[in-house]
Design an enzyme around this catalytic site. Structure first.
Site, PDB file in Angstrom:
ATOM      1  N   THR A   9     -30.285  -4.207 -47.265  1.00 49.33           N
ATOM      2  CA  THR A   9     -30.530  -5.642 -47.373  1.00 49.33           C
ATOM      3  C   THR A   9     -29.218  -6.211 -47.887  1.00 49.33           C
ATOM      4  OG1 THR A   9     -31.298  -5.532 -49.669  1.00 49.33           O
ATOM      5  CG2 THR A   9     -32.998  -5.332 -47.969  1.00 49.33           C
ATOM      6  N   ASN A  42     -13.045   1.031 -28.732  1.00 47.35           N
ATOM      7  CA  ASN A  42     -13.727  -0.188 -29.161  1.00 47.35           C
ATOM      8  C   ASN A  42     -15.120  -0.319 -28.546  1.00 47.35           C
ATOM      9  OD1 ASN A  42     -11.335  -0.951 -30.494  1.00 47.35           O
ATOM     10  ND2 ASN A  42     -10.524  -1.847 -28.603  1.00 47.35           N
ATOM     11  N   LYS A  62      -7.394   3.866 -30.294  1.00 42.07           N
ATOM     12  CA  LYS A  62      -8.531   2.935 -30.360  1.00 42.07           C
ATOM     13  C   LYS A  62      -9.665   3.275 -29.405  1.00 42.07           C
ATOM     14  CE  LYS A  62      -9.130  -0.285 -32.459  1.00 42.07           C
ATOM     15  NZ  LYS A  62      -8.659  -1.674 -32.420  1.00 42.07           N
ATOM     16  N   GLU A 101     -19.678  -6.016 -28.316  1.00 43.24           N
ATOM     17  CA  GLU A 101     -19.008  -7.277 -28.677  1.00 43.24           C
ATOM     18  C   GLU A 101     -19.230  -8.339 -27.606  1.00 43.24           C
ATOM     19  OE1 GLU A 101     -14.857  -6.719 -29.810  1.00 43.24           O
ATOM     20  OE2 GLU A 101     -15.365  -4.742 -30.569  1.00 43.24           O
ATOM     21  N   SER A 119      -7.358   0.575 -26.238  1.00 47.87           N
ATOM     22  CA  SER A 119      -6.374  -0.481 -26.466  1.00 47.87           C
ATOM     23  C   SER A 119      -5.139  -0.188 -25.634  1.00 47.87           C
ATOM     24  CB  SER A 119      -6.017  -0.511 -27.952  1.00 47.87           C
ATOM     25  OG  SER A 119      -4.731  -1.071 -28.130  1.00 47.87           O
ATOM     26  N   ASN A 144     -37.428 -33.943  -3.811  1.00 45.25           N
ATOM     27  CA  ASN A 144     -37.776 -33.850  -5.226  1.00 45.25           C
ATOM     28  C   ASN A 144     -38.851 -32.800  -5.496  1.00 45.25           C
ATOM     29  OD1 ASN A 144     -35.981 -35.898  -5.385  1.00 45.25           O
ATOM     30  ND2 ASN A 144     -37.462 -37.526  -5.825  1.00 45.25           N
ATOM     31  N   SER A 164     -24.618 -29.757  -4.444  1.00 46.28           N
ATOM     32  CA  SER A 164     -25.108 -28.669  -5.300  1.00 46.28           C
ATOM     33  C   SER A 164     -25.163 -27.344  -4.550  1.00 46.28           C
ATOM     34  CB  SER A 164     -26.497 -29.012  -5.842  1.00 46.28           C
ATOM     35  OG  SER A 164     -27.392 -29.269  -4.780  1.00 46.28           O
ATOM     36  N   GLN A 176     -29.990 -32.157 -11.097  1.00 44.68           N
ATOM     37  CA  GLN A 176     -29.275 -31.195 -10.259  1.00 44.68           C
ATOM     38  C   GLN A 176     -28.464 -30.222 -11.126  1.00 44.68           C
ATOM     39  OE1 GLN A 176     -27.728 -32.299  -6.296  1.00 44.68           O
ATOM     40  NE2 GLN A 176     -25.689 -32.043  -7.179  1.00 44.68           N
TER      41      GLN A 176
HETATM   42  N1  ARG Z   1     -29.801 -31.155  -4.798  1.00 44.14           N
HETATM   43  C1  ARG Z   1     -30.822 -31.838  -5.500  1.00 44.14           C
HETATM   44  C2  ARG Z   1     -31.100 -31.159  -6.858  1.00 44.14           C
HETATM   45  O1  ARG Z   1     -30.745 -30.064  -7.020  1.00 44.14           O
HETATM   46  C3  ARG Z   1     -32.073 -31.870  -4.713  1.00 44.14           C
HETATM   47  C4  ARG Z   1     -32.965 -33.028  -4.998  1.00 44.14           C
HETATM   48  C5  ARG Z   1     -32.316 -34.278  -4.533  1.00 44.14           C
HETATM   49  N2  ARG Z   1     -33.193 -35.403  -4.609  1.00 44.14           N
HETATM   50  C6  ARG Z   1     -32.750 -36.621  -4.565  1.00 44.14           C
HETATM   51  N3  ARG Z   1     -33.612 -37.579  -4.655  1.00 44.14           N
HETATM   52  N4  ARG Z   1     -31.471 -36.895  -4.496  1.00 44.14           N
HETATM   53  O2  ARG Z   1     -31.676 -31.776  -7.728  1.00 44.14           O
END
Ligand code: ARG
Length: 459
Positions: free
Chosen positions: A156, A286, A284, A291, A278, A111, A24, A323
C-alpha cells in the site's frame, strides 16, 4: 444542378480541398460491410411492403452483393467526391444496375443509415472484444495457478504492507477484467437497437416495416422515437467508456510490470519478444509494450472525451458534427484488441523470479501486523499492541534486525506475552496461510478464487 447525389438545388461545388474537408470516406469506409448489409435489409423490406416491386428489390439486392464482391476483391474504388460511404455505395450500385439503384433511398435518410451502420459496426465487434478479454483472463488464471504459493510483498502506498502471493495479486486483475466483460455485455443492450426507418428525423410517409429490418440485421429492438434514433450516440460513448476503463486496468498492470521488471525489483523477466533494447546502451531491456499501453490509454481517454464533447452541445436531431463520431471508436477498437493480444502473449511468456519475490518478503517489517494480531489474541487491546510493535519496529530499523531475527529476551522486554511460538507466526508464509477469510491471500482461499473464475469462464 451539380453532380452530387444531393446536387439538385446546387449550382457550384467546392474545391477538392473543401470537399475533402467535408468528406468522411477516409474513416467511414471501414463500415462498408455494415452499410451494404443494412441496405440489403432495407431493399428487402421495401420489396416486401410493395413500396418498390419485388423485381426491383431483387435487382437492388443482387447489385449490392456485386458491389460488396467488387470491394472485397479490391476492384471498387471509393471517391472523396462522393463524400461518404453511403453515397459511394449508391454510386457504385448505380454503375452496376442503372437508375433503379435510385429507388434504394426511398423511405430512408443518411441520418438513419449512418446510425444503423455504426450500431452494426459496434455490435459486430463487441463479441470479439469480450472473447479476447476472456482469453487474457484465462492466461492470467494460468499464471495465478502456477503461483498460488509464490510469496511476494503486498503493497500500500507502494510500501511493503503485508505478504501476499503473486497468484493472489494477479487475481485482482482477473476480477477487474470480469467487470470489463460485463460492461461490454451491457453495452450490447444499447447497441442492438435499430435506428433504421427513423429516416431524416421524423419518420416516413411510406408504409415501412421497421421490425422486419431490425430482425434481418440482428437487432433486438427498434428505437421508439425517430428523433432519438438519429441523434443518439450513447452506445458509442458507452463503448468508449468501457474501453477507457479496460485500458485503465491494463495501464495499472503496465505500471506494475514496468516496476517488477526493473533492476530494483527484479520480480519478473519479460520474454525478449515482449521487450526492446536501446540504440545506445547495449545492456538495456525495456518494458516498451507495457509503457506503450500506459501511453495509449491516454489516447483512448481522449477518444472518449472527444465524442462526449462533440455531442454535448448538439440540438436535436442530426448535425454534421456527428460525422466526427466514428474515428475515435475505430481507433479505440484497434487499440484495445492489440493491447489485449500483446498482454496475453506477454503474460504467457513471463518469467516469474520466485526467489527474488520471496526474498523480498523476508527482509522487511511486513510481518508487524502479525505480531500486533498475536498480542491482541493474547488479550491486549489492538491499539496497545500496535504501539508496542511500532516501538519494536523502530528499534529494529535502528539496529537493522528484523522482527523474526530478534532474540526472544529482546521481544519479551517489549511484552511478556510473547513466547517462543511467535517465530512461526512471524514467517511470511504463515502470515499468508492464516489469511483464510473469504477473498484472502491464503493458498487454499486463492485456489477457491481460481475455481470461481474458472467456472465463470466456463473452464
Ligand atoms: N457522413 C455522414 C456522417 O458520418 C452521414 C450522414 C450525413 N447526413 C447528413 N444529413 N448530412 O455523419
Amino acid at each position: 444542378m451539380t453532380d452530387k447525389l444531393w446536387g439538385g438545388r446546387f449550382t457550384e461545388t467546392g474545391s477538392d480541398r473543401v470537399q475533402a474537408y467535408g468528406a468522411s470516406i477516409a474513416s467511414d469506409q471501414y463500415m462498408i460491410a455494415e452499410d451494404i448489409q443494412a441496405s440489403i435489409a432495407h431493399a428487402k423490406m421495401l420489396g416486401q411492403q410493395a413500396i418498390i416491386t419485388s423485381a426491383e428489390a431483387t435487382q437492388i439486392v443482387a447489385g449490392l452483393q456485386a458491389v460488396r464482391a467488387d470491394f472485397e476483391s479490391g476492384v471498387a474504388t471509393l471517391q472523396i467526391a462522393q463524400e461518404d460511404v453511403h453515397m459511394n455505395v449508391e454510386v457504385l450500385l448505380t454503375e452496376k444496375i442503372g437508375p433503379v439503384a435510385g429507388k434504394l433511398h426511398t423511405a430512408r435518410s443518411r441520418n438513419d443509415q449512418v446510425a444503423t451502420d455504426f450500431h452494426l459496426w459496434v455490435a459486430n465487434r463487441l463479441p470479439h472484444i469480450i472473447e479476447t478479454i476472456k482469453q487474457f483472463q484465462k492466461t492470467l488464471l494460468q499464471v495465478a495457478t502456477d503461483n498460488q504459493a509464490t510469496l511476494m510483498p503486498g503493497y500500500t502506498h507502494l510500501q511493503h504492507a503485508q505478504s501476499v502471493t503473486f497468484g493472489f495479486h494477479l487475481l485482482a486483475y482477473v476480477g477487474m477484467l470480469t467487470r470489463d466483460v460485463e460492461r461490454f455485455e451491457f453495452n450490447m443492450q444499447h447497441t442492438k437497437v435499430s435506428p433504421l426507418g427513423a429516416a431524416a428525423l421524423a419518420g416516413t410517409t411510406f408504409a415501412i416495416d421497421r421490425t422486419m429490418t431490425a430482425d434481418l440485421l440482428g437487432f433486438d429492438d427498434v428505437y421508439h422515437n425517430a428523433m432519438d434514433a438519429v441523434s443518439d450516440r450513447d452506445f458509442a460513448i458507452e463503448f468508449l467508456q468501457s474501453a477507457a476503463i479496460l485500458m485503465m486496468h491494463l495501464s495499472r498492470l503496465s505500471e506494475e510490470l514496468i516496476l517488477w521488471s526493473s533492476y530494483e525489483f527484479g520480480f519478473v523477466t519479460l520474454s525478449d519478444a515482449y521487450a526492446t533494447g536501446s540504440s545506445i546502451m547495449p545492456q538495456k531491456k525495456n518494458a516498451d509494450f507495457a509503457e506503450l499501453t500506459r501511453g495509449k490509454t491516454g489516447r483512448v481517454y481522449g477518444d472518449l472525451m472527444g465524442l462526449m464533447t462533440v455531442m454535448k452541445g448538439l440540438p436535436l436531431a442530426y448535425n454534421k458534427d456527428m460525422q466526427e463520431d466514428k474515428q475515435g471508436v475505430f481507433e479505440t477498437y484497434t487499440t484495445i484488441m492489440d493491447a489485449l493480444f500483446v498482454f496475453d502473449g506477454m503474460f504467457a511468456t513471463l518469467q516469474v523470479n520466485r526467489d527474488v519475490m520471496s526474498e523480498s518478503t523476508h527482509n522487511d517489517f511486513s510481518n508487524a501486523t502479525e505480531l500486533a494480531d498475536y498480542l491482541a489474541n493474547k488479550g491486549l487491546a489492538f491499539r496497545e499492541a500496535h504501539a508496542i510493535v511500532g516501538q519494536l519496529v523502530l528499534q529494529g530499523i535502528q539496529t537493522q534486525v528484523n522482527l523474526q531475527d530478534m532474540p526472544l529476551a529482546e521481544l519479551q522486554k517489549a511484552s511478556e506475552l510473547i513466547t517462543d511460538d511467535v517465530y512461526q507466526i512471524l514467517q511470511p508464509m504463515t502470515a499468508v496461510e492464516r489469511r483464510t477469510s473469504v477473498g484472502g491471500t491464503a493458498v487454499t482461499e486463492v485456489s477457491n478464487q481460481i475455481k470461481f473464475y474458472q467456472e465463470q469462464l466456463g473452464e
